[in-house]
Enzyme design. Structure first.
Site, PDB file in Angstrom:
ATOM      1  N   ARG A  81      13.896 -34.918  12.417  1.00 19.57           N
ATOM      2  CA  ARG A  81      14.701 -34.975  13.645  1.00 19.57           C
ATOM      3  C   ARG A  81      13.802 -35.182  14.869  1.00 19.57           C
ATOM      4  O   ARG A  81      14.147 -35.921  15.795  1.00 19.57           O
ATOM      5  CB  ARG A  81      15.508 -33.677  13.790  1.00 19.57           C
ATOM      6  CG  ARG A  81      16.434 -33.711  14.981  1.00 19.57           C
ATOM      7  CD  ARG A  81      17.389 -32.535  14.990  1.00 19.57           C
ATOM      8  NE  ARG A  81      16.701 -31.271  15.195  1.00 19.57           N
ATOM      9  CZ  ARG A  81      17.279 -30.086  15.066  1.00 19.57           C
ATOM     10  NH1 ARG A  81      18.548 -29.994  14.728  1.00 19.57           N
ATOM     11  NH2 ARG A  81      16.610 -28.977  15.279  1.00 19.57           N
ATOM     12  N   LYS A 177      16.956 -34.412  20.737  1.00 23.06           N
ATOM     13  CA  LYS A 177      16.613 -33.053  21.161  1.00 23.06           C
ATOM     14  C   LYS A 177      15.562 -33.137  22.267  1.00 23.06           C
ATOM     15  O   LYS A 177      14.382 -32.856  22.058  1.00 23.06           O
ATOM     16  CB  LYS A 177      16.129 -32.237  19.952  1.00 23.06           C
ATOM     17  CG  LYS A 177      16.350 -30.745  20.130  1.00 23.06           C
ATOM     18  CD  LYS A 177      16.268 -30.044  18.798  1.00 23.06           C
ATOM     19  CE  LYS A 177      16.073 -28.553  18.955  1.00 23.06           C
ATOM     20  NZ  LYS A 177      17.084 -27.853  19.723  1.00 23.06           N
ATOM     21  N   GLU A 210      29.934 -28.718  20.032  1.00 18.00           N
ATOM     22  CA  GLU A 210      28.964 -27.735  19.524  1.00 18.00           C
ATOM     23  C   GLU A 210      28.779 -26.646  20.570  1.00 18.00           C
ATOM     24  O   GLU A 210      29.327 -26.734  21.676  1.00 18.00           O
ATOM     25  CB  GLU A 210      27.633 -28.423  19.210  1.00 18.00           C
ATOM     26  CG  GLU A 210      27.006 -29.094  20.428  1.00 18.00           C
ATOM     27  CD  GLU A 210      25.783 -29.943  20.099  1.00 18.00           C
ATOM     28  OE1 GLU A 210      25.080 -29.644  19.140  1.00 18.00           O
ATOM     29  OE2 GLU A 210      25.548 -30.907  20.852  1.00 18.00           O
TER      30      GLU A 210
END
Ligand SMILES: Cc1ncc(COP(=O)(O)O)c(C=O)c1O
Length: 326
Positions: A81, A177, A210
């Site tokens: 990720r 992220k 989320e």
């Protein structure tokens, strides 16, 4: 007051950095910085130059993995990720092997057998502009620390959450992220201001997104485990792994099926169970969302089973653990 501000010596700066840390309760055990070319264990020295573009422009990415019983859990998926986030952010990284080695070495030097590993990449130092300076050297940092502490009440009684009034990030930013966590921070502050534990992002179509730093999953009255699609939210390593492991719960008859799809808020609120999932919270039940009590208002059996699955995987998951050579 301003007249008392003077030019500090190097020694003055070190003293001030030490005093700052003495006045704060910090739980930082080791910090690697490519700027420094090594690891420091004195929290006063865990610093980053002001003109690093991660500091003043948010041109940086990060990820977090866990150390459990002296082993690093699920580092490879977190690195995957991180590499995807770097590509989306046009950031150069050390090689995957080098990053893995630095993470393991910093963990070993920390001596910490339980805690968190957070690592960052930035575009580097050299000017205060928007795009990296011509001679900027991309930087890599690793911090080993005690992890985030959540109250036991979250697990014993369940969390209470609200639909945040802050807009969800557009998909490109939500799946990356990056260090731009302003919406996530504001959402958590907003929930606390309302006496609640966290917020939930909802997308423009009215589907569940989320939490601030965690994903959310649901169990229908008919026993189906549901999770939103990952196109518009962060691909949580914890929930992704749990969605794989949940087939065991299907085999055991604890749930009927696992479905990843859009979840309209009204359907989500009518669930038998709701849970928040992430590498810092693990799996925590949610028993109230806005004015709606979820299920019977108590932590449910599937949430408990999911937490147990994760705990087992964190201790003995095949291919999921790296021994730290302390
Ligand atoms: C916005 C957001 N969603 C979800 C998660 C959960 O991801 P993970 O399970 O990899 O910790 C995080 C935490 O990293 C996050 O910041």
């Amino acid at each position: 007051m301003a007249e008392s501000i003077g030019v500090l010596t190097r020694e003055d700066v070190l003293d001030s950095l030490k005093n700052l840390r003495q006045a704060q309760e910090v739980d930082y055990s080791a910090f690697y910085s490519s700027h420094l070319g090594g690891v420091v264990t004195d929290p006063a020295l865990m610093v980053i130059p002001f003109d690093d573009h991660m500091v003043h422009r948010g041109h940086g990415i990060f990820d977090t993995a866990a150390i459990i019983e002296g082993k690093i859990y699920d580092l490879e998926n977190h690195l995957d990720r991180f590499i995807r986030s770097a590509e989306a952010s046009k950031l150069e990284l050390p090689s995957r092997e080098e990053m893995r080695e630095i993470v393991i070495r910093t963990s070993a030097l920390s001596g910490r057998r339980e805690g968190s590993i957070r690592y960052w990449a930035s575009s580097g130092t050299g000017n205060l502009g928007l795009i990296p300076a011509g001679d900027a050297k991309p930087a890599f940092f690793v911090m080993i620390f005690g992890g985030l502490d959540y109250p036991e009440r979250y697990y014993a009684e369940g969390m209470r959450v609200m639909t945040t009034t802050y807009p969800i990030k557009p998909p490109l930013y939500a799946v990356t992220k990056s260090t731009n966590y302003l919406p996530n921070t504001l959402m958590q502050m907003e929930a606390k201001e309302h006496g609640l534990d966290n917020g939930i992002f909802v997308d423009e179509a009215g589907n569940v997104g989320e939490g601030s730093n965690m994903n959310c999953a649901f169990v229908t009255a008919g026993g189906v485990l549901r999770h939103p699609r990952f196109e518009n939210i962060l691909s949580g390593c914890t929930v992704k792994r749990l969605l794989e492991l949940a087939s065991r719960l299907v085999d055991q008859g604890v749930i009927k099926d696992v479905v990843v799809d859009d979840i309209p808020v009204a359907e989500a609120k009518a669930s038998a169970e709701m849970m928040l999932i992430g590498s810092s919270i693990y799996v925590a039940p949610v028993t109230q969302w806005d004015d709606q009590v979820i299920g019977d208002g108590k932590p449910g059996p599937v949430t408990k089973a999911m937490r147990e699955l994760l705990e087992e995987d964190m201790r003995s998951g095949e291919g999921m653990l790296i021994d730290v050579p302390y």
